[in-house]
Design an enzyme around this catalytic site. Structure first.
Site, short mmCIF file in Angstrom:
data_model
loop_
_atom_site.label_atom_id
_atom_site.label_comp_id
_atom_site.label_asym_id
_atom_site.label_seq_id
_atom_site.Cartn_x
_atom_site.Cartn_y
_atom_site.Cartn_z
N ASP A 1 11.15 -28.95 4.87
CA ASP A 1 11.51 -30.16 3.76
C ASP A 1 11.53 -29.61 2.45
OD1 ASP A 1 11.38 -32.26 2.50
OD2 ASP A 1 10.52 -33.57 3.93
N ILE A 2 12.45 -29.47 1.81
CA ILE A 2 12.37 -28.78 0.50
C ILE A 2 11.28 -29.24 -0.62
CG2 ILE A 2 14.38 -30.35 -0.73
CD1 ILE A 2 15.35 -27.28 -1.74
N GLY B 1 20.47 -37.99 2.33
CA GLY B 1 20.17 -36.65 2.64
C GLY B 1 19.00 -36.07 1.60
N ASP C 1 19.03 -35.61 -1.30
CA ASP C 1 18.84 -36.28 -2.79
C ASP C 1 18.03 -37.45 -2.50
OD1 ASP C 1 19.65 -37.17 -5.28
OD2 ASP C 1 21.50 -37.78 -4.75
N THR D 1 26.65 -29.11 2.90
CA THR D 1 26.75 -28.78 4.41
C THR D 1 26.20 -30.14 5.27
OG1 THR D 1 24.51 -27.80 4.81
CG2 THR D 1 26.20 -26.45 4.20
P1 ADP Z 1 25.64 -32.89 0.57
O1 ADP Z 1 26.26 -34.17 0.21
O2 ADP Z 1 25.77 -32.01 -0.61
O3 ADP Z 1 26.14 -32.31 1.77
P2 ADP Z 1 23.18 -33.60 2.12
O4 ADP Z 1 21.99 -33.98 1.62
O5 ADP Z 1 24.07 -34.58 3.03
O6 ADP Z 1 24.06 -33.03 0.70
O7 ADP Z 1 23.29 -32.28 2.80
C1 ADP Z 1 22.91 -31.13 2.38
C2 ADP Z 1 21.85 -30.30 3.34
O8 ADP Z 1 20.47 -30.80 3.01
C3 ADP Z 1 21.80 -30.62 4.78
O9 ADP Z 1 22.02 -29.20 5.68
C4 ADP Z 1 20.90 -31.45 5.08
O10 ADP Z 1 20.34 -31.31 6.67
C5 ADP Z 1 19.82 -30.95 4.21
N1 ADP Z 1 18.72 -31.59 3.88
C6 ADP Z 1 18.59 -33.15 4.26
N2 ADP Z 1 17.28 -33.19 3.80
C7 ADP Z 1 16.58 -32.24 3.62
C8 ADP Z 1 15.29 -31.93 2.93
N3 ADP Z 1 14.44 -33.12 2.75
N4 ADP Z 1 15.13 -30.82 2.45
C9 ADP Z 1 16.01 -29.76 2.71
N5 ADP Z 1 17.17 -29.83 3.22
C10 ADP Z 1 17.52 -31.38 3.56
#
Ligand code: ADP
Length: 178
Positions: A11-12, A33, A35, A119
């Site tokens: 989790d970033i 997501g 964001d 993605t």
């Molecule tokens: P986008 O609209 O650019 O596709 P998303 O947030 O829908 O952005 O997805 C981008 C990536 O971030 C996906 O691989 C998703 O699984 C990942 N993601 C979602 N939540 C987190 C998180 N808390 N930490 C890291 N990566 C995440």
């Protein structure tokens, strides 16, 4: 300086780095997501800061403080929506990495973590997105960089495998042990 490029799974919002990158949308006013996770963890002051910026075009990047995150900064970039690959998506995705790293450089940051931009909801095929992420980062740090470490933070195990595979393919035979 050699910049370490590594894939991590997790989790970033938990990462203790100088900056985490947010895969935002053009409004910068939050979404689902990664964001949503970043806004939730950073707290409501992030929304105020984003509102003051007033949006961000696809491929560009903007920076705010990290507020309640362990990261000191958040770099917001807007990835392209995948529409089949012939609508400038590769160039726009590469621009996200470049413009985010330019902000990292101008703020003299040493460690930056990217999510797998585009993605998720934006449906960019992960294997293609991984290749572009790695190429763009390598090209940037080769030209000029004080960055010590760039992390590619994948949320799912499947994405982590895809990004790790892309890193191994890029490393090639000579550095095939990585
Ligand atoms: P986008 O609209 O650019 O596709 P998303 O947030 O829908 O952005 O997805 C981008 C990536 O971030 C996906 O691989 C998703 O699984 C990942 N993601 C979602 N939540 C987190 C998180 N808390 N930490 C890291 N990566 C995440």
């Amino acid at each position: 300086m050699t910049t370490e490029l590594r894939v991590v799974r997790g989790d970033i919002v938990t990462l203790d780095v100088d900056a985490v990158v947010n895969a935002a949308n053009t409004t910068l006013l939050g979404g689902r997501g990664v964001d949503g996770a970043i806004h939730y963890a950073a707290g409501p002051a992030l929304m105020e800061a984003c509102r003051a910026i007033g949006g961000c075009p696809t491929g560009e990047a903007r920076i705010t403080p990290g507020f309640n995150l362990p990261a000191r900064w958040i770099i917001h970039t807007v990835g392209p929506v995948w529409k089949g690959g012939d609508r400038g998506e590769p160039r726009l995705l590469a621009a996200c990495y470049e413009n985010s790293l330019l902000l990292a450089k101008s703020h003299k940051l040493r460690t930056v973590a990217f999510p797998a931009i585009s993605t998720g909801a934006y449906a960019y095929p992960p294997a293609l997105a991984a290749g572009i992420a790695i190429d763009s980062i390598r090209r940037f740090v080769a030209a000029a960089s004080d960055l010590e470490q760039v992390l590619l933070c994948c949320y799912s195990g499947e994405d982590a495998s895809t990004y790790k595979r892309a890193l191994r393919m890029e490393a090639g035979g000579a550095r095939g042990d990585r």
